[in-house]
Design a protein around this motif. Structure first.
Motif, mmCIF file in Angstrom:
data_model
loop_
_atom_site.group_PDB
_atom_site.id
_atom_site.type_symbol
_atom_site.label_atom_id
_atom_site.label_comp_id
_atom_site.label_asym_id
_atom_site.label_seq_id
_atom_site.Cartn_x
_atom_site.Cartn_y
_atom_site.Cartn_z
ATOM 1 N N THR A 133 0.828 -1.199 0.000
ATOM 2 C CA THR A 133 0.000 0.000 0.000
ATOM 3 C C THR A 133 0.863 1.251 0.000
ATOM 4 O OG1 THR A 133 -1.742 -1.194 1.179
ATOM 5 C CG2 THR A 133 -1.827 1.209 1.255
ATOM 6 N N ARG A 134 1.962 1.219 0.738
ATOM 7 C CA ARG A 134 2.854 2.390 0.813
ATOM 8 C C ARG A 134 3.401 2.744 -0.562
ATOM 9 N NH1 ARG A 134 8.141 3.228 0.772
ATOM 10 N NH2 ARG A 134 8.573 0.989 0.742
ATOM 11 N N VAL A 135 3.918 1.760 -1.283
ATOM 12 C CA VAL A 135 4.469 2.027 -2.613
ATOM 13 C C VAL A 135 3.342 2.324 -3.598
ATOM 14 C CG1 VAL A 135 5.873 1.106 -4.494
ATOM 15 C CG2 VAL A 135 6.485 0.611 -2.116
ATOM 16 N N GLY A 136 2.184 1.702 -3.409
ATOM 17 C CA GLY A 136 1.046 1.978 -4.274
ATOM 18 C C GLY A 136 0.663 3.448 -4.269
ATOM 19 N N ARG A 137 0.755 4.077 -3.105
ATOM 20 C CA ARG A 137 0.466 5.518 -3.035
ATOM 21 C C ARG A 137 1.463 6.318 -3.878
ATOM 22 N NH1 ARG A 137 -0.629 4.260 2.622
ATOM 23 N NH2 ARG A 137 -2.878 4.545 3.004
ATOM 24 N N ALA A 177 2.682 9.377 -8.855
ATOM 25 C CA ALA A 177 3.492 9.606 -10.055
ATOM 26 C C ALA A 177 2.639 9.547 -11.311
ATOM 27 C CB ALA A 177 4.611 8.568 -10.117
ATOM 28 N N ALA A 178 1.712 8.582 -11.367
ATOM 29 C CA ALA A 178 0.861 8.434 -12.553
ATOM 30 C C ALA A 178 -0.091 9.613 -12.713
ATOM 31 C CB ALA A 178 0.075 7.124 -12.469
ATOM 32 N N ALA A 179 -0.491 10.203 -11.600
ATOM 33 C CA ALA A 179 -1.466 11.291 -11.653
ATOM 34 C C ALA A 179 -0.949 12.497 -12.423
ATOM 35 C CB ALA A 179 -1.856 11.714 -10.237
ATOM 36 N N ALA A 180 0.373 12.690 -12.440
ATOM 37 C CA ALA A 180 0.934 13.838 -13.157
ATOM 38 C C ALA A 180 0.597 13.798 -14.640
ATOM 39 C CB ALA A 180 2.449 13.879 -12.964
ATOM 40 N N LEU A 192 -4.375 -0.834 -8.860
ATOM 41 C CA LEU A 192 -3.486 -1.118 -7.744
ATOM 42 C C LEU A 192 -3.937 -2.405 -7.063
ATOM 43 C CD1 LEU A 192 -3.246 2.448 -6.135
ATOM 44 C CD2 LEU A 192 -1.663 1.396 -7.768
ATOM 45 N N GLU A 193 -3.089 -3.416 -7.115
ATOM 46 C CA GLU A 193 -3.338 -4.670 -6.405
ATOM 47 C C GLU A 193 -2.424 -4.681 -5.183
ATOM 48 O OE1 GLU A 193 -5.664 -6.692 -6.906
ATOM 49 O OE2 GLU A 193 -6.376 -5.910 -8.817
ATOM 50 N N LEU A 194 -2.990 -4.373 -4.027
ATOM 51 C CA LEU A 194 -2.188 -4.157 -2.834
ATOM 52 C C LEU A 194 -2.412 -5.296 -1.837
ATOM 53 C CD1 LEU A 194 -2.913 -0.321 -2.648
ATOM 54 C CD2 LEU A 194 -1.102 -1.501 -3.892
#
Length: 474
Positions: free
Chosen positions: A185-189, A194-197, A204-206
């Motif tokens: 979950t931490r890296v998923g955030r 980054a993708a939002a830019a 996301l499969e967390l």
């Protein structure tokens, strides 16, 4: 790589069903033709991991899902026609499944092969090009995949990227048409940020702290044995692994005793046993031990189920004995952090409502488990809790049907894949509508607006108001 793939996609357009199946077949061939090398790499990455377990979990686990996807490509590609009413007005319309373009996939280390191959197959089924970033923690598997890929694919179809966190960060920032991530979950955030830019949609499969409820009327010994076995799969390094077990308060001692026996029976030897998976690296080994020691220091009861004559934990082999932790409180790190190791937290409860309240107070897990009969209690548990999926009386049973979607909710992820859900994830459903009528249907939306249109709007609104109030006051 991304520019090459996007240019090829735009020049060649959406691929045929035959080419999509061919790409999936080449993906499978890359794995199956080199199965011994892959097993060697996966075992080497973990240090200790069962060769049979690797074949079952990494390879056999992907085959039925991919074959199901491959078999349904023609059906899923068909355009859908709208309801006949539109055709009565001379409108011809279709909803066409359209590839997104180039899909980026960031893989995890716990199942570094299966969890990139399955989403890649779904992306190919939907007609996309694929770029994969392999986990640097399982470096042998990553390098083998990078080396083999050009033997089976033009880089404009499939490209494999290796490297550390800096490369992963740069990969996440690329303007893909979709980005698929499996991991914490931490890296998923970080990936989503980054993708939002570039407004890149993400799946996301967390993971999460998957709860297990042992119902008051469960067969306690059977439940304990099944839960203990599930916790040992891949050394507990599974995103759907049972994490915290809720047991009726008056049965906790009996459950712990049964779980202890089950752990002993399953693993009479650990240190030299290849079936007992090691922690993947030193950092994860120390992290799991740190969670246990923090709990112990704060007052938890910790029981290591160590085989006679062995000394564990073993830092050289990175092996930790099955561990049962009781009396966990909210100030302990183990209460909030996903364990991802062979450690089982056992919590007492008085009523099922108490368990539901505890689960709903925290982040939604990837899967919730129930051990015991079905019926009103189970149905109420499913209705009142939130999780990616639910399994009763078995490990990860929600992943068993190959046509069922798999995905999390909230902190455990967003979006889904497997079966039709995987095809949908990597597809844009494009509505295409046309008319040859001698007049413009939508002309009334343009000015000038006449009195007749205003009267028509008034009549329509009055009818809508009456209809709504009839439903509110039957």
């Amino acid at each position: 790589m991304l520019r090459r793939q996007r240019r090829a996609y735009l020049q060649e357009g959406p691929p045929s069903a035959a080419l999509r199946r061919n790409r999936i077949d080449r993906l499978l061939a890359m794995v199956l033709d080199n199965i011994d090398e892959y097993v060697d790499a996966l075992v080497g990455d973990f240090g200790t991991r069962s060769r049979t377990g690797v074949l079952f979990a990494e390879v056999m686990g992907m085959l039925t899902t991919i074959e199901h996807t491959r078999a349904h490509i023609d059906r899923w590609m068909r355009p859908r026609n709208p309801k006949p009413l539109a055709r009565l007005y001379g409108i011809r319309a279709q909803v066409r499944p359209t590839p997104l373009g180039v899909v980026g996939i960031i893989g995890p280390w716990n199942f570094p092969l299966q969890l990139v191959v399955v989403p890649a197959a779904a992306a190919f089924a939907a007609g996309n090009r694929v770029m994969i970033k392999m986990s640097e923690i399982t470096a042998r598997t990553a390098e083998l995949t990078r080396r083999l890929a050009p033997d089976y694919f033009d880089p404009a179809e499939l490209a494999v990227v290796t490297g550390g966190p800096d490369i992963a960060a740069a990969f996440s920032e690329l303007p893909f048409d979709h980005l698929f991530f499996t991991g914490s979950t931490r890296v998923g955030r970080l990936v989503q940020r980054a993708a939002a830019a570039n407004l890149v949609p993400v799946t996301l499969e967390l993971g999460g702290k998957n709860p297990v409820v042992v119902s008051p009327d469960a067969d306690l010994e059977r439940a304990a044995a099944r839960i203990a076995r599930a916790r040992l799969i891949n050394g507990g390094q599974v995103c759907v692994s049972p994490d915290a077990v809720f047991v009726p308060g008056d049965r906790v001692d009996a459950f712990v005793a049964a779980a202890r026996i089950a752990f002993h029976d399953l693993m009479p030897e650990i240190a030299g046993n290849d079936d007992y998976t090691a922690c993947v690296d030193q950092a994860n080994y120390e992290r799991v031990l740190g969670l246990v020691e923090d709990a112990r220091a704060r007052g938890a009861r910790v029981e290591d189920v160590v085989p006679r004559g062995e000394t564990l934990p073993d830092p050289d082999r990175r092996k930790i004995a099955p561990t049962i932790v009781r009396d966990v409180t909210g100030d302990m790190a183990i209460a909030a952090e996903e364990i991802f190791g062979p450690v089982l937290v056992v919590r007492p409860y008085s009523t099922l409502g108490e368990v539901v309240d505890a689960l709903n107070a925290g982040p939604a897990p990837l899967v919730a488990y129930w051990y015991g009969p079905g019926g009103a209690g189970f149905d109420d548990f499913v209705r009142r809790t939130r999780s990616g999926g639910v399994s009763r009386n078995d490990f990860a049973l929600n992943m068993f049907p190959e046509d069922a979607p798999f995905g999390g909710v909230g902190d455990s992820g967003m979006g889904a894949y497997r079966g039709k859900a995987g095809f949908d994830t990597f597809t844009h459903y494009r509505t295409v509508v046309g008319t040859d009528l001698p007049f413009v249907i939508t002309s009334m939306a343009a000015p000038p607006y006449g009195a007749a249109l205003r009267r028509g709007i008034d009549i329509a609104l009055r009818r809508a108001r009456r209809r709504t109030h009839r439903r509110l006051n039957p």
